[in-house]
Design a protein around this motif. Structure first.
Motif, short mmCIF file in Angstrom:
data_model
loop_
_atom_site.label_atom_id
_atom_site.label_comp_id
_atom_site.label_asym_id
_atom_site.label_seq_id
_atom_site.Cartn_x
_atom_site.Cartn_y
_atom_site.Cartn_z
N ARG A 23 -23.79 -18.44 50.48
CA ARG A 23 -24.50 -18.53 51.75
C ARG A 23 -25.97 -18.35 51.43
N VAL A 24 -26.78 -19.28 51.90
CA VAL A 24 -28.21 -19.25 51.63
C VAL A 24 -28.93 -19.10 52.96
N ALA A 25 -29.82 -18.13 53.03
CA ALA A 25 -30.59 -17.90 54.26
C ALA A 25 -32.04 -18.26 54.03
N ALA A 26 -32.62 -18.91 55.03
CA ALA A 26 -34.05 -19.23 55.00
C ALA A 26 -34.69 -18.52 56.18
N ALA A 27 -35.74 -17.79 55.92
CA ALA A 27 -36.40 -17.01 56.97
C ALA A 27 -36.73 -17.88 58.18
N GLY A 28 -36.18 -17.51 59.33
CA GLY A 28 -36.44 -18.24 60.55
C GLY A 28 -35.73 -19.56 60.70
N ARG A 29 -34.92 -19.94 59.71
CA ARG A 29 -34.27 -21.26 59.76
C ARG A 29 -32.76 -21.15 59.76
N GLY A 30 -32.23 -19.94 59.72
CA GLY A 30 -30.78 -19.79 59.76
C GLY A 30 -30.16 -19.69 58.38
N GLU A 31 -28.88 -19.95 58.35
CA GLU A 31 -28.09 -19.78 57.13
C GLU A 31 -27.26 -21.03 56.87
#
Length: 100
Positions: free
Chosen positions: A19-27
């Motif tokens: 699972r990869v999360a991007a700040a403010g962009r979701g997962e």
């Protein structure tokens, strides 16, 4: 990713679910395959190489029940190309990730 970040991922040989999360962009969920350094990789472009055309390959693979859009003999070719130990197949595509 940087080598130290990859170490934190604790990848195992074979398939790894991430699972990869991007700040403010979701997962996003994805898979990362860790292969051995001695593996041989066969790289193939799908769009127009395996399929008879970019557009028809996309439409047929999305809507048709049978893969009528492939070049004749492509399955036999890959079976022969991969019929050796430690060979892996990597497909490339220009299709959007949601539709690939």
């Amino acid at each position: 990713p940087a080598p130290d970040e990859l170490e934190r991922w604790a990848l195992r040989p074979g398939r790894n679910d991430l699972r990869v999360a991007a700040a403010g962009r979701g997962e996003a969920r994805c898979r990362c395959y860790a292969w051995d350094a001695a593996d041989r990789v066969v790289v193939c472009d799908v769009d127009g190489t395996i399929t008879q055309s970019d557009v028809r390959g996309f439409v047929d693979s999305t809507l048709a029940a049978a893969p009528t859009h492939c070049h004749a003999g492509v399955c036999a070719f890959f079976a022969a190309a991969l019929d050796a130990p430690k060979r892996r197949l990597l497909y490339l595509t220009a299709r959007p990730a949601a539709l690939a």
